[in-house]
Design a protein around this motif. Sequence first.
Motif, PDB file in Angstrom:
ATOM      1  N   ALA A   1       0.882  -1.042   0.115  1.00 16.79           N
ATOM      2  CA  ALA A   1       0.201   0.040  -0.001  1.00 16.79           C
ATOM      3  C   ALA A   1       0.949   1.188   0.017  1.00 16.79           C
ATOM      4  CB  ALA A   1      -0.753  -0.145   1.106  1.00 16.79           C
ATOM      5  N   GLN A   2       2.021   1.303   0.755  1.00 23.19           N
ATOM      6  CA  GLN A   2       2.808   2.326   0.938  1.00 23.19           C
ATOM      7  C   GLN A   2       3.559   2.620  -0.593  1.00 23.19           C
ATOM      8  OE1 GLN A   2       1.557   3.701   4.357  1.00 23.19           O
ATOM      9  NE2 GLN A   2       3.641   4.626   3.665  1.00 23.19           N
ATOM     10  N   VAL A   3       3.970   1.655  -1.034  1.00 23.19           N
ATOM     11  CA  VAL A   3       4.660   2.057  -2.324  1.00 23.19           C
ATOM     12  C   VAL A   3       3.791   2.236  -3.683  1.00 23.19           C
ATOM     13  CG1 VAL A   3       6.624   0.509  -1.682  1.00 23.19           C
ATOM     14  CG2 VAL A   3       4.641  -0.572  -2.955  1.00 23.19           C
ATOM     15  N   ARG A   4       2.543   2.030  -3.420  1.00 21.46           N
ATOM     16  CA  ARG A   4       1.496   2.196  -4.700  1.00 21.46           C
ATOM     17  C   ARG A   4       0.925   3.673  -4.158  1.00 21.46           C
ATOM     18  NH1 ARG A   4      -1.301  -1.130  -7.251  1.00 21.46           N
ATOM     19  NH2 ARG A   4      -3.434  -0.484  -6.400  1.00 21.46           N
ATOM     20  N   ARG A   5       1.191   4.310  -3.075  1.00 20.59           N
ATOM     21  CA  ARG A   5       0.821   5.521  -2.700  1.00 20.59           C
ATOM     22  C   ARG A   5       1.366   6.557  -3.788  1.00 20.59           C
ATOM     23  NH1 ARG A   5       0.381   8.330   3.243  1.00 20.59           N
ATOM     24  NH2 ARG A   5      -1.045   9.778   2.874  1.00 20.59           N
TER      25      ARG A   5
ATOM     26  N   VAL B   1       1.959   6.514  -6.793  1.00 22.48           N
ATOM     27  CA  VAL B   1       1.176   6.696  -8.163  1.00 22.48           C
ATOM     28  C   VAL B   1      -0.256   6.844  -8.020  1.00 22.48           C
ATOM     29  CG1 VAL B   1       3.173   5.611  -9.260  1.00 22.48           C
ATOM     30  CG2 VAL B   1       1.211   4.280  -8.277  1.00 22.48           C
ATOM     31  N   GLY B   2      -0.890   7.271  -6.871  1.00 24.22           N
ATOM     32  CA  GLY B   2      -2.077   7.648  -6.511  1.00 24.22           C
ATOM     33  C   GLY B   2      -3.096   6.398  -6.228  1.00 24.22           C
ATOM     34  N   ALA B   3      -2.694   5.359  -6.296  1.00 24.88           N
ATOM     35  CA  ALA B   3      -3.159   4.023  -5.769  1.00 24.88           C
ATOM     36  C   ALA B   3      -3.391   3.827  -4.354  1.00 24.88           C
ATOM     37  CB  ALA B   3      -2.804   3.047  -6.646  1.00 24.88           C
ATOM     38  N   TRP B   4      -3.930   4.909  -3.843  1.00 20.05           N
ATOM     39  CA  TRP B   4      -4.044   4.708  -2.236  1.00 20.05           C
ATOM     40  C   TRP B   4      -5.118   4.302  -1.565  1.00 20.05           C
ATOM     41  CZ3 TRP B   4      -0.844   4.006   1.542  1.00 20.05           C
ATOM     42  CH2 TRP B   4      -1.346   4.515   2.772  1.00 20.05           C
ATOM     43  N   HIS B   5      -5.464   2.837  -1.569  1.00 19.82           N
ATOM     44  CA  HIS B   5      -6.508   2.284  -1.046  1.00 19.82           C
ATOM     45  C   HIS B   5      -5.989   1.211  -0.160  1.00 19.82           C
ATOM     46  CE1 HIS B   5     -10.410   0.263  -0.426  1.00 19.82           C
ATOM     47  NE2 HIS B   5     -10.862   1.507  -0.117  1.00 19.82           N
ATOM     48  N   PRO B   6      -5.601   1.280   1.204  1.00 18.87           N
ATOM     49  CA  PRO B   6      -4.743   0.053   1.765  1.00 18.87           C
ATOM     50  C   PRO B   6      -5.558  -1.147   1.889  1.00 18.87           C
ATOM     51  CG  PRO B   6      -4.102   2.218   2.662  1.00 18.87           C
ATOM     52  CD  PRO B   6      -5.254   2.537   1.863  1.00 18.87           C
ATOM     53  N   PRO B   7      -7.003  -0.863   2.250  1.00 16.44           N
ATOM     54  CA  PRO B   7      -7.860  -2.308   2.285  1.00 16.44           C
ATOM     55  C   PRO B   7      -7.918  -2.971   1.034  1.00 16.44           C
ATOM     56  CG  PRO B   7      -9.053  -0.136   3.122  1.00 16.44           C
ATOM     57  CD  PRO B   7      -7.883   0.237   2.681  1.00 16.44           C
ATOM     58  N   SER B   8      -7.564  -2.279  -0.152  1.00 19.13           N
ATOM     59  CA  SER B   8      -7.477  -3.347  -1.396  1.00 19.13           C
ATOM     60  C   SER B   8      -6.346  -3.875  -1.448  1.00 19.13           C
ATOM     61  CB  SER B   8      -7.616  -2.377  -2.435  1.00 19.13           C
ATOM     62  OG  SER B   8      -9.024  -1.797  -2.631  1.00 19.13           O
ATOM     63  N   ASP B   9      -5.195  -3.282  -0.932  1.00 23.75           N
ATOM     64  CA  ASP B   9      -3.781  -4.013  -0.914  1.00 23.75           C
ATOM     65  C   ASP B   9      -3.639  -5.062  -0.031  1.00 23.75           C
ATOM     66  OD1 ASP B   9      -2.457  -2.355  -2.956  1.00 23.75           O
ATOM     67  OD2 ASP B   9      -2.765  -0.621  -1.716  1.00 23.75           O
ATOM     68  N   VAL B  10      -4.094  -4.702   1.176  1.00 26.89           N
ATOM     69  CA  VAL B  10      -4.087  -5.921   2.297  1.00 26.89           C
ATOM     70  C   VAL B  10      -5.220  -7.232   1.685  1.00 26.89           C
ATOM     71  CG1 VAL B  10      -5.134  -6.373   4.641  1.00 26.89           C
ATOM     72  CG2 VAL B  10      -3.733  -4.397   4.277  1.00 26.89           C
ATOM     73  N   HIS B  11      -6.237  -6.730   1.031  1.00 27.86           N
ATOM     74  CA  HIS B  11      -7.120  -7.759   0.543  1.00 27.86           C
ATOM     75  C   HIS B  11      -6.147  -8.639  -0.606  1.00 27.86           C
ATOM     76  CE1 HIS B  11     -10.349  -9.596  -2.273  1.00 27.86           C
ATOM     77  NE2 HIS B  11     -10.715 -10.058  -1.020  1.00 27.86           N
TER      78      HIS B  11
END
Length: 368
Positions: A82-86, A88-98
Amino acid sequence: MTNTAWGRAEQQDFRSRVRGSLLGGAIGDALGAGIEFDSLESIREKYGPQGVTDYVPAYGRRGAVTDDTQMTLFTVDGLIRAQVRRDVGAWHPPSDVHAAHRRWYATQHDWGPDERKADTGWLAAQEWLYAQRAPGNACLSGLADETAGTLAAPKNPDSKGCGAVMRSAPFGLLVGWEPHLVFQLAAECGAQTHGHPTGYLSAAAFAVIVHGLVRGESLPAAAHRALTLLAAQPGHEETAHALQRALAQVRTGAPSAERVAELGEGWVAEEALAMGLYCALVAEDVTHGLLLAVNHGGDSDSTGSICGNLLGALHGETVLPPAWLAELEGRGTILELADDFALEMTHGAALHTAEHMAPGWQARYPRD
């Protein structure tokens, strides 16, 4: 806290607490793995009046961990991603944890890492994780398809098993976040498999307690902060009552297996949280707390894992018993992941920007 706010001593303390929480949880998990389905009477008959005092064989070896540790590690992986995707504007930690938990789900069905996709990163390449260690039905069914449960539309809305709690310590390691945001994220990710309010609110409360410890609070203070945040949530009553019982149980006399059992068996979320918390509160040292947490006739590995997550976050890695560390399954992977998490939290800006990502980090935690 921003990356520039970290002094050397702060970085060392944080890394020690991250290592301590992840390794401590794994040790507690492994201590309970071999007696998870045994009654207290049978444990004492087999191992003596004190119950287990060391690792006992489980899954063909001493020091074996269960799905509790497996899923906790993939939670960490998801938070790093989630942190590394932030950038590039892809900030949605629940999706990355899922997505990370879906990678764990694949380990329960694939033969090994050779079947993984190219973008799954380094953790999913660890062959030892491709083992079924009695995963819970709600975790498996909740992650069986690509649709993520949400608080508005949770998966398994009647499930309040402990499967969301036992994997949620890593949310508390987000030391730069405010407590209410840690609580919210853990609840949202808990609802991806355990949709009963007690299931995901217990996970959220646990995360906030870990968070307080990593920030230097006492265990009672961290527990009271969790109670404060719980009070505003619909359906919080069971979780709040369980936490209050754990805090009150400290004053009832000398710790014992019988007093632990008065808090429940640990198969459901609020009981596992209360039992793990109580054992951490009364622990004379890490060894005492963990043995107390596993010697009962319930979900010994989960209560041991929760207690270990708490004691490790409270004291750091140096208090963990060396003999148990030496035999712990996956210790190298756990240490490597803990250090990667600490590195990301303290030096993320040096590892990746929107325009560039360090090649080694890209290989370990692919952004796309």
